[in-house]
Design a protein around this motif. Structure first.
Motif, PDB file in Angstrom:
ATOM      1  N   GLU A 575       0.831  -1.204   0.000  1.00  0.00           N
ATOM      2  CA  GLU A 575       0.000   0.000   0.000  1.00  0.00           C
ATOM      3  C   GLU A 575       0.869   1.258   0.000  1.00  0.00           C
ATOM      4  OE1 GLU A 575      -3.339   2.458   2.550  1.00  0.00           O
ATOM      5  OE2 GLU A 575      -2.844   0.422   3.191  1.00  0.00           O
ATOM      6  N   SER A 576       1.976   1.244   0.734  1.00  0.00           N
ATOM      7  CA  SER A 576       2.870   2.407   0.738  1.00  0.00           C
ATOM      8  C   SER A 576       3.367   2.704  -0.667  1.00  0.00           C
ATOM      9  CB  SER A 576       4.057   2.161   1.678  1.00  0.00           C
ATOM     10  OG  SER A 576       3.638   2.147   3.024  1.00  0.00           O
ATOM     11  N   ASN A 577       3.734   1.669  -1.401  1.00  0.00           N
ATOM     12  CA  ASN A 577       4.188   1.852  -2.778  1.00  0.00           C
ATOM     13  C   ASN A 577       3.044   2.357  -3.668  1.00  0.00           C
ATOM     14  OD1 ASN A 577       6.720   0.883  -2.040  1.00  0.00           O
ATOM     15  ND2 ASN A 577       6.190  -1.235  -2.553  1.00  0.00           N
ATOM     16  N   PHE A 578       1.858   1.812  -3.442  1.00  0.00           N
ATOM     17  CA  PHE A 578       0.685   2.248  -4.205  1.00  0.00           C
ATOM     18  C   PHE A 578       0.375   3.717  -3.929  1.00  0.00           C
ATOM     19  CE2 PHE A 578      -3.857   3.147  -3.560  1.00  0.00           C
ATOM     20  CZ  PHE A 578      -4.304   3.124  -4.871  1.00  0.00           C
ATOM     21  N   MET A 582       0.063   6.731  -6.615  1.00  0.00           N
ATOM     22  CA  MET A 582      -1.181   7.470  -6.822  1.00  0.00           C
ATOM     23  C   MET A 582      -0.981   8.960  -6.544  1.00  0.00           C
ATOM     24  SD  MET A 582      -4.922   6.428  -5.341  1.00  0.00           S
ATOM     25  CE  MET A 582      -6.438   7.195  -5.927  1.00  0.00           C
ATOM     26  N   ILE A 583      -0.224   9.282  -5.493  1.00  0.00           N
ATOM     27  CA  ILE A 583       0.065  10.689  -5.190  1.00  0.00           C
ATOM     28  C   ILE A 583       0.839  11.325  -6.339  1.00  0.00           C
ATOM     29  CG2 ILE A 583       1.396  12.218  -3.672  1.00  0.00           C
ATOM     30  CD1 ILE A 583       0.733  10.199  -1.387  1.00  0.00           C
ATOM     31  N   GLY A 584       1.849  10.609  -6.836  1.00  0.00           N
ATOM     32  CA  GLY A 584       2.630  11.128  -7.960  1.00  0.00           C
ATOM     33  C   GLY A 584       1.776  11.343  -9.197  1.00  0.00           C
ATOM     34  N   ARG A 603      -2.091   9.277   5.061  1.00  0.00           N
ATOM     35  CA  ARG A 603      -2.124   7.819   5.284  1.00  0.00           C
ATOM     36  C   ARG A 603      -0.747   7.207   5.041  1.00  0.00           C
ATOM     37  NH1 ARG A 603      -4.966   3.624   6.552  1.00  0.00           N
ATOM     38  NH2 ARG A 603      -4.552   1.616   5.530  1.00  0.00           N
ATOM     39  N   LYS A 604      -0.047   7.659   4.038  1.00  0.00           N
ATOM     40  CA  LYS A 604       1.299   7.159   3.770  1.00  0.00           C
ATOM     41  C   LYS A 604       2.219   7.435   4.962  1.00  0.00           C
ATOM     42  CE  LYS A 604       4.838   7.141   0.149  1.00  0.00           C
ATOM     43  NZ  LYS A 604       6.024   7.498   0.932  1.00  0.00           N
ATOM     44  N   ALA A 605       2.092   8.625   5.535  1.00  0.00           N
ATOM     45  CA  ALA A 605       2.901   8.968   6.706  1.00  0.00           C
ATOM     46  C   ALA A 605       2.548   8.077   7.895  1.00  0.00           C
ATOM     47  CB  ALA A 605       2.692  10.436   7.068  1.00  0.00           C
TER      48      ALA A 605
END
Length: 829
Positions: A575-578, A582-584, A603-605
């Motif tokens: 999910e962190s990679n996803f 998605m943010i990029g 959420r990534k943080a």
């Protein structure tokens, strides 16, 4: 990297067992940096052995001695905790000639010389899938008409050149370049072995003596039994595998000109009476026996119409052709039910579940002092904290009883693993037993590696202290202090682990303690959480083995549970990679959906923070939230959860408690093994094979309509368990599930929609293209929320638009290349 074939095995030397590592070098040149990296990787997955044997061709003798003897420290730099003196003493370089014979055979231990070749070949065959096994739901039907749940397919194992050349090295003694001017293989899938054999032989020959040998295949069944060609005396025949001795007799009777010495069976699996007649023609005997404990148990075959496997409800899959091609895979639907749970599961969760969603024992995305994080983390430090506060009464009583029962009064030292909880448990044991020792002799607590482990060892020390005079309580020590055991008189050492998943550290300690023959070892584990019972039994067998046989040492776990122990591609790492992707994607657009991107970054943080020692994993916020009119809400379990046999949990349990439960059930389904079913039906199992695909039935998401249960299933499942794109009916049914979720996405019935979209976006859940397009159309038509529109946009681009763009780009490049090629003038124009 697989530039070198490295393997380990145990052999007998006089009356003791010796562990050995073999490093096979087949290349003309040796890149020392690559070699060092591969040795480091090997010892990262295996514990150090007593001896190391380097094996290579005689023409590389000087280079082998330079790299492995003179440059020993650089070459073996990657071995953890290495001891240079013992490493040099146990290292030996062995070379071979063009006929496969070893130059220094007389200087090798007999147990090694007799077994290293068969062990190496056998490990390649087993590790690379040479034994094709059905896992209960299906079995095989061969061209001969026989039914069986296993077969040998040598072509499967030919993946890496270093291993291919090791097999070729094993055949050197059978290939005489002065006699054999033609090689026939029983299947084209092993032609690479014949090419490697010729190439390896040529490396020993001068330029003027090099040979060129034609290599052909006689196509297995058809070629052997119907081929009119007569094999001549100059031909070498390679038989990839056999389960009987009949094939050699048949060839010799049908092809009178070929001699027996010209036939080789690479791999044999059969009973001893059959092997006795062809032993000299078999390169590797796979058959498990007293003298070959790591081999393959012989399996039974059945005649058509009298097949026990068919009678059990197993699905027959036909295999045919030169390389045993199979029919289209059979698809089984797996519906999760209450009877699929282990009997201990509900009781385990009830004992350790959260209280008002606090004081969490069951978590995700954490592992102490490691870059990789567990998919599921059991916080044993929190368990011990609860025990000290009077919580978990069942476990606390069991822990005390186990300490009193299994910690011997002869304990000299208590060795703790590295983690904080292991150290605390060791300290507790030390404290408990201290009353039984005189002060000066209380067993010392030492850690495997650092101070954190001392607390667990201290717990053990505390528990057993009542059994000693004050002066004799065992000391708790570290693994690095194991050398201090040399001063210990005969007695016992206790190795303490809080919560083990694979036992690698225990195996490391076991090896370090091997030289202290006067000491008995007791392994004491707070919670054992391996992936299945088979793995746990194998680990126990290794650790308990010693000078007096399989029960020399003892192994005791206070609590045992089997669960997912993945720590590499976990759901939350993925999910962190996803999230980063998605943010990029949205940051690169002109109109950035700021609110949604801000949530994704937050959420990534959170996921990154949960990996640290401050949070020690996640217990809540595991999943994307549900969307309601007022915003967002965390997914929660409701009453009447089918897999709990207790009540009043809905206000206490965390998301991690529910995820642990569903993940455990799916792990159980993955590890179900073949057993005679009660109603002549295949056992329910999620294990995959190329021949039978076991998928989670889309109906599971209708049966379990709480969003948190659906999210748990999606996160715990693997992509091949949700691969609905391989079957039109399953894909259509899953499309129907999406219809319901989208229609009711602001109500309870559709609360898990975002988790389904996340599974779709990462291709963990896959649909036929037509149904994927249908889902996107429904989302655009029915969902106006910015967050869902972001997912819709991302899914459409990544799964539909981008692949088409790349396809067109590739086609244009190909078209341009063809055009340029057509413009090249012909010679003479």
């Amino acid at each position: 990297m697989n530039n070198f074939f490295i393997y380990r095995f145990d052999y007998k030397e006089v009356h003791k067992s010796v562990s050995a590592t073999v490093i096979f070098c087949d290349r003309d040149e040796i890149d020392q940096d690559i070699l060092q990296a591969e040795i480091k990787r090997f010892y990262g997955a295996h514990y150090q052995t007593d001896k190391i044997f380097v094996l290579g061709p005689a023409y590389l003798s000087d280079k082998l001695n330079k790299i492995f003897i003179e440059d020993i420290n650089r070459t073996f730099k990657g071995i953890p905790k290495r001891q240079e003196t013992s490493l040099a003493e146990g290292l030996k370089v062995v070379t071979f000639q063009k006929n496969g014979k070893l130059d220094n055979l007389g200087g090798l231990p007999k147990g090694f010389a007799d077994n290293f070749l068969n062990e190496g070949l056998q490990q390649i065959f087993i590790k690379r899938g040479g034994l094709v096994s059905a896992e209960g739901a299906h079995h095989f039907v061969f061209p001969s008409g026989k039914h069986c749940d296993k077969f040998l397919r040598t072509g499967n194992i030919l993946l890496y050149s270093s291993e291919i050349y090791f097999i070729a090295f094993a055949m050197l003694g059978h290939f005489d370049e002065e006699i054999h001017s033609q090689i026939y293989c029983d299947t084209s899938s092993i032609n690479s072995l014949a090419f490697a054999l010729v190439n390896l032989k040529n490396r020993f020959l001068g330029n003027d003596d090099k040979i060129q040998v034609p290599i052909d295949s006689f196509s297995s069944y058809q070629g052997l039994y119907k081929n009119p060609v007569t094999y001549m005396s100059n031909a070498l025949l390679l038989i990839s595998a056999s389960t009987s001795a009949k094939i050699i007799t048949y060839i010799l009777e049908r092809h009178r000109l070929i001699e027996r010495q010209n036939i080789i069976i690479l791999f044999f699996l059969g009973d001893e009476t059959k092997l006795a007649n062809i032993r000299d023609k078999v390169v590797c005997n796979l058959t498990q026996s007293v003298g070959n404990v790591n081999g393959v148990p012989f399996y039974q075959t059945y005649a058509e119409g009298a097949c026990d496997l068919c009678d059990r409800g197993s699905y027959p899959v036909e295999v045919s052709g030169d390389v045993f091609l199979l029919e289209k895979p059979h698809i089984n639907r797996i519906m999760i039910g209450v009877k699929d749970t282990e009997t201990y599961l509900s009781k385990f969760v009830k004992q350790f579940m959260s209280v008002k969603r606090k004081e969490n024992v069951l978590k995700v995305n954490y592992k102490e002092s490691q870059s990789s994080k567990y998919e599921i983390y059991i916080d044993y430090y929190q368990v011990l904290k609860g025990v000290s506060e009077g919580k978990y009464p069942h476990y606390s009583e069991r822990l005390t009883n186990y300490i009193n029962q299994y910690i011997p009064s002869s304990t000299r030292k208590i060795i703790s693993l590295n983690d904080k909880a292991s150290l605390q448990l060791a300290g507790l044991i030390q404290k408990e037993i201290s009353a039984n020792y005189q002060n000066a002799e209380v067993p010392e607590v030492i850690t495997q590696d650092d101070k954190a482990s001392l607390q667990l060892a201290g717990l053990i020390q505390k528990e057993i202290s009542a059994n000693y005079q004050n002066a004799e309580v065992p000391e708790v020590i570290t693994q690095d202090d194991i050398k201090d055991l040399e001063d210990c008189a005969a007695g016992s050492v206790v190795v303490v682990g809080s919560c083990i998943s694979n036992g690698k550290n225990l195996l490391y300690i076991s090896r370090a303690l091997r030289k202290f023959h006067q000491l008995r070892i007791v392994y004491f584990i707070g919670i054992s959480r391996t992936k299945n019972i088979k793995y746990l039994h194998g680990l126990k067998s290794n650790l308990k083995q010693g000078a007096y046989g399989p029960d020399t040492n003892s192994f005791h776990e206070v609590e045992t549970i089997f669960c997912e122990n993945n720590s590499i591609d976990t759901s939350w790492l993925s999910e962190s990679n996803f999230l980063a992707s998605m943010i990029g994607y949205f940051r690169s657009k002109e109109n950035i959906p700021e609110q949604s991107v801000a949530y994704l970054e937050k959420r990534k943080a959170l996921l990154q923070k949960s990996e640290g020692d401050e949070m020690r994993g996640l217990a809540d916020q595991l999943f994307f939230p549900r969307l309601v009119d007022s915003g967002q809400e965390e997914l929660r379990i409701r009453k009447n959860f089918a897999f709990f046999d207790f009540e009043d949990y809905d206000q206490d349990v965390s998301q991690a408690d529910i995820y642990f439960t569903m993940s455990n059930i799916i792990n159980t389904l993955r590890n179900n093994e073949l057993a005679p079913p009660k109603k002549s039906l295949p056992i329910k199992c999620l294990a995959q094979s190329p021949f039978v695909r076991n998928l989670l039935d889309p109906g599971n998401f209708n049966r379990f309509n709480d969003g948190i249960i659906q999210a748990s299933i999606l996160r715990a499942a693997k992509p091949d368990e949700l691969a609905y794109h391989i079957d039109t009916d399953l894909s259509f049914e899953m499309y129907g599930t999406f219809q319901t979720l989208i229609k009711y996405h602001t109500q309870e019935q559709g609360e898990g929609l975002v988790e389904f979209l996340y599974a779709l976006a990462t291709t963990k859940l896959s649909l036929k293209k037509i149904h994927l397009q249908g889902v996107i159309a429904l989302l655009k038509e029915n969902c106006n929320e910015e967050f869902i529109r972001c997912f819709t946009d991302y899914i459409e681009y990544k799964l539909l638009i981008e692949p088409e763009e790349k396809k067109r780009e590739w086609e244009e490049k190909l078209k341009t290349a063809n055009a340029e090629e057509s413009e090249v003038p012909e010679v003479g124009q």
